[in-house]
Design a protein around this motif. Structure first.
Motif, short mmCIF file in Angstrom:
data_model
loop_
_atom_site.label_atom_id
_atom_site.label_comp_id
_atom_site.label_asym_id
_atom_site.label_seq_id
_atom_site.Cartn_x
_atom_site.Cartn_y
_atom_site.Cartn_z
N SER A 4 0.82 -1.21 0.00
CA SER A 4 0.00 0.00 0.00
C SER A 4 0.86 1.26 0.00
O SER A 4 1.98 1.26 0.49
CB SER A 4 -0.91 0.02 1.23
OG SER A 4 -1.71 1.18 1.23
N GLU A 30 -3.45 2.46 6.13
CA GLU A 30 -3.83 1.13 5.69
C GLU A 30 -2.84 0.09 6.22
O GLU A 30 -3.22 -0.99 6.65
CB GLU A 30 -3.87 1.11 4.17
CG GLU A 30 -4.82 0.10 3.60
CD GLU A 30 -5.14 0.39 2.15
OE1 GLU A 30 -6.32 0.53 1.84
OE2 GLU A 30 -4.21 0.47 1.32
N MET A 75 -4.38 -8.03 3.56
CA MET A 75 -5.64 -7.27 3.52
C MET A 75 -6.81 -8.11 3.04
O MET A 75 -6.65 -9.01 2.27
CB MET A 75 -5.47 -6.06 2.62
CG MET A 75 -4.44 -5.13 3.20
SD MET A 75 -4.05 -3.78 2.11
CE MET A 75 -2.67 -3.05 3.02
N MET A 113 -8.62 7.54 7.36
CA MET A 113 -8.70 6.32 8.17
C MET A 113 -8.14 6.52 9.57
O MET A 113 -8.18 5.60 10.39
CB MET A 113 -7.91 5.19 7.49
CG MET A 113 -8.61 4.57 6.31
SD MET A 113 -7.57 3.31 5.56
CE MET A 113 -7.78 1.97 6.72
#
Ligand SMILES: Nc1ncnc2c1ncn2[C@@H]1O[C@H](COP(=O)(O)OP(=O)(O)O)[C@@H](O)[C@H]1O
Ligand SMILES: [Mg+2]
Lengths: 114, 148
Positions: free
Chosen positions: A31, A36, A114, B114
């Motif tokens: 990523s 993330e 993920m 996020m």
């Protein structure tokens, strides 16, 4: 898979000298989003990213990443490499892009986090 | 009778807004502290995600802030207070994907909306107070027995 073999299949260059390349990794965190990487935290993972700023190493350290692969031939600076070495995180660079790196790793049975 | 939990460790760090060179240093130090203690690795991981995301928000949006990191016999308490623009709509800011980050921040790998959701997911108690034009205060608690 051992880091040494990962280096070979990605035609990579290891930038952190004298860190242990016999360590095994089996999970990949691919990523360009640092949140993330943290959200899918898997201890001992291999992080694949196109971002070569110093925060990529700080994120990797927080996320217990074992090694980082920088893609598309991007080379991090000396300061980043020194920090990674200090935190015992292996850093390598490859000319391949994200698609190819992930494809190659998958062909070798690495799995995604993920 | 009120029983207060005992404070075993406290450290306060200053975080400088808009400085991406030092961004993340505080959380890196917190990790070094936690690694030396006998705390469950998943609790440590959760505390670090909270600290790192909150620290990055100070760097990205505020002028200056402090991270107060406290370990009691019951919990890890992370309080992050900043002087900055504040958050006009906290509920909206908590939504996954909501972000006012600039392109420059996104190029650095941050600003995907996020951060606050990650903080919420990883804390047992989360309180956010914000004064628009003044600043934001976030208090997150990770209970030491929450994984037991
Ligand atoms: N300390 C803060 N000061 C001002 N605004 C903030 C602060 N923290 C978060 N915000 C606001 O909340 C939004 C969402 O935050 P977050 O979930 O961390 O995502 P991101 O940082 O990726 O945008 C931010 O884009 C910003 O508008
Ligand atoms: Mg954020």
């Amino acid at each position: 898979m051992r880091l040494e073999e990962i280096k070979d299949i990605l035609h990579g260059t290891v930038l952190t000298s004298d860190l242990d390349l016999s360590l095994e990794v089996d999970t990949v965190l691919a990523s360009d989003g640092m949140s993330e990487i943290l959200a899918f935290h898997t201890p001992g993972a291999l992080m694949v990213t196109g971002l070569t700023n110093i925060q990529s190493v700080r994120t990797a350290y927080i996320a217990d990443v074992r090694a980082i692969v920088y893609i598309r031939g991007k080379l991090p600076n000396e300061k980043l490499i020194a920090l990674a070495r200090d935190k015992n995180i292996v850093v390598m660079a490859t000319e391949f892009g994200m698609f190819d790196v992930c494809g190659i790793l998958r062909e070798h049975n690495m799995k995604g986090a993920m | 009778m009120t029983v207060y939990s005992e404070e075993l460790f406290k450290r306060v760090f200053t975080v400088y807004g808009h400085n991406f060179d030092t961004a993340g240093e505080t959380s890196t130090e917190i990790k070094s502290i936690l690694k030396g203690l006998e705390i469950d690795s998943d609790i440590i991981r959760r505390a670090l995600v909270v600290a790192f995301e909150a620290e990055m928000n100070v760097v990205m949006y505020a002028n200056i802030g402090t991270v107060s990191f406290v370990i009691t016999d019951e919990a890890i308490d992370i309080e992050v207070a900043d002087e900055g623009p504040g958050i006009p709509d906290i509920e909206q800011a908590m939504q996954e994907g909501f972000s006012t980050a600039s392109d420059e921040m996104r190029e650095k790998g941050f600003g995907f909306g996020m951060g606050l959701p990650n903080i919420k997911k990883n804390s047992d108690v989360l309180k956010i107070e914000s004064d628009v034009g003044k600043g934001t205060k976030l208090l997150a608690r990770i209970r030491l027995d929450s994984n037991a």
